[in-house]
Design a protein around this motif. Structure first.
Motif, PDB file in Angstrom:
ATOM      1  N   GLY A 134       0.828  -1.210   0.000  1.00  8.78           N
ATOM      2  CA  GLY A 134       0.000   0.000   0.000  1.00  8.78           C
ATOM      3  C   GLY A 134       0.858   1.254   0.000  1.00  8.78           C
ATOM      4  N   TYR A 153      -3.782   6.820   8.217  1.00  4.81           N
ATOM      5  CA  TYR A 153      -2.823   5.749   8.448  1.00  4.81           C
ATOM      6  C   TYR A 153      -1.444   6.320   8.816  1.00  4.81           C
ATOM      7  CZ  TYR A 153       0.083   1.696   7.534  1.00  4.81           C
ATOM      8  OH  TYR A 153       0.986   0.688   7.654  1.00  4.81           O
ATOM      9  N   GLU A 159      -8.809   9.790   3.649  1.00  7.74           N
ATOM     10  CA  GLU A 159      -9.344   8.446   3.878  1.00  7.74           C
ATOM     11  C   GLU A 159     -10.776   8.629   4.356  1.00  7.74           C
ATOM     12  OE1 GLU A 159      -7.098   6.550   7.014  1.00  7.74           O
ATOM     13  OE2 GLU A 159      -5.190   6.835   5.987  1.00  7.74           O
ATOM     14  N   ASP A 212      -7.946   7.106  -0.031  1.00  7.93           N
ATOM     15  CA  ASP A 212      -7.524   5.793   0.469  1.00  7.93           C
ATOM     16  C   ASP A 212      -8.787   5.073   0.941  1.00  7.93           C
ATOM     17  OD1 ASP A 212      -6.671   3.643   2.020  1.00  7.93           O
ATOM     18  OD2 ASP A 212      -4.913   4.709   2.804  1.00  7.93           O
TER      19      ASP A 212
END
Ligand SMILES: *Cc1c(COP(=O)(O)O)cnc(C)c1O
Length: 381
Positions: free
Chosen positions: A74, A98, A141, A170
């Motif tokens: 990723g 993240y 995200e 994401d």
């Protein structure tokens, strides 16, 4: 074709040489040419591999994109998007995301001259004041990791379009089964295939999906030049994982819903972060852009100390204490010391990734066993 059918069939034809119904693992580095430059479309496996090609076509189809690119991880996919930028360019990114993405941005790309602004994307209007002529990329995200905030993807995409800024979403937590950011106006969708797409905690993989052929060419050129490619065995495993994504996600969502409510009603549990609750700040947007709410959630014990959290984290048996998420088995994680340790403590505290925060990746075991496990651990707090 509907999504469940695409997950099983897209990009995959029986092998023409044998009829094998499953895409073979083309474990080869090079391809024989009939004459210089005369080949079957494959020259060298950093550039092309048939197992990877089948996966990329499947990935594109399930995100309703024209193109898919498949990477060794990723973060390799994230890194490839970042290489579109040049010193002086600016990025507006979600302040809750993240930890590895935050690390890549601040430790690798900031020293190279890219400037980052981290904002709460819960309100898309927070982006506008930061836009200037150098702004090239918005990164978000939804739901965010680990605080389960929801970004209104269509609203952010509209602001990006207006200002000719690239938007990457994401989509790892939601998966293509729950949410399709390209349909909402995003330019690039990213997944850590390591998580729900693979689904069995047995590989590392990443991918990008997009519609613009020029953008696809630029990203493919960077990948080919820099080499962040996945191996054919991992591509095969992701293809196999995808075939059950819809079945797994339904079970993750069902168990997730039951456990979110169980936690919320437990006297030793304080706030539960899960976008399926009607009083979640952006529940209405989650309902609009997602088909269901998934199996990820975070919570704080009523005793919000790191010590109480540690007693809980060492008290579960079925919920294994580990980084990562999205596998069939349930995991528990302490973001402050594990997945998000690379974010400075002051910044973690500011956004709410406190010592007492616990993140669950709810698996697809029997939910009664999962609740008994959580109950036993809560009793030890
Ligand atoms: C794990 C993860 C990544 C990074 O993916 P890797 O496969 O570990 O490199 C990126 N974004 C999110 C939301 C993740 O959970």
């Amino acid at each position: 074709m509907k999504l469940a059918t695409k997950l099983i069939h897209a990009g995959q034809e029986p092998d023409p040489s044998t009829g094998a119904i499953m895409t073979p693992i083309y474990q080869t580095s090079t391809y024989v040419q009939e004459a210089p430059g005369v080949n079957k479309g494959y020259e060298y496996a950093r550039s092309q591999n048939p197992t990877r090609k089948a996966l990329e076509e499947c990935l594109a189809a399930i995100e309703n994109g024209a193109f898919g690119l498949s990477f060794g991880s990723g973060v390799a996919a994230t890194d490839t998007v970042m290489k579109l930028l040049r010193p002086g360019d600016e990025v507006i990114a979600a302040d809750d995301m993240y930890g590895g993405t935050y690390r890549l941005f601040t430790k690798i790309y900031e020293p190279m001259g890219v400037r980052f602004h981290f904002v709460n994307m819960g309100n898309p209007e927070n982006i506008r004041p930061l836009i200037n002529a150098n702004t090239k990329l918005v990164w978000t995200e939804s739901p965010t990791n680990p605080l389960m905030s929801i970004t209104d993807i269509a609203a952010v995409a509209a602001i990006c379009k207006e200002n000719k800024i690239l938007l990457t979403v994401d989509n790892t937590f939601a998966t293509p089964w729950l949410q399709n950011p390209l349909d909402l106006g995003a330019d690039i969708v990213l997944h850590s295939g390591t998580k729900y797409l693979g689904g069995h905690s047995d590989l590392i993989h990443g991918c990008l999906m997009m519609n613009d052929p020029e953008l696809r060419e630029k990203l493919y050129f960077i990948q080919k030049s820099c080499g962040a490619v996945p191996g054919p065995m991992d591509c095969f495993l992701v293809l196999r994982g995808l075939k059950t994504l819809h079945v797994r996600m339904k079970a993750h969502c069902e168990n997730g819903r039951t456990i979110a409510h169980y936690l919320r009603n437990h006297p030793k549990v304080g706030h539960v972060y899960w976008p399926g609750f009607e009083d979640h700040p952006n529940h209405d947007i989650a309902k609009m852009q997602m088909r269901d709410f998934g199996g990820m959630m975070s919570f704080i014990l009523t005793d919000a100390s790191g010590e109480a959290a540690r007693r809980f984290l060492t008290g579960t048996h079925l919920f294994a204490l580990a980084e990562s998420l999205g596998g069939v088995e349930s995991l528990v994680n302490h973001p402050a010391s594990m997945t998000h340790a690379s974010i400075p403590k002051a910044e973690r505290d500011r956004i709410g990734v406190v010592e007492g925060l616990i993140r669950l990746s709810v698996g697809i075991e029997d939910v009664e066993d999962l609740i008994a496990d959580l109950d036993a651990a809560l009793n030890k707090v």
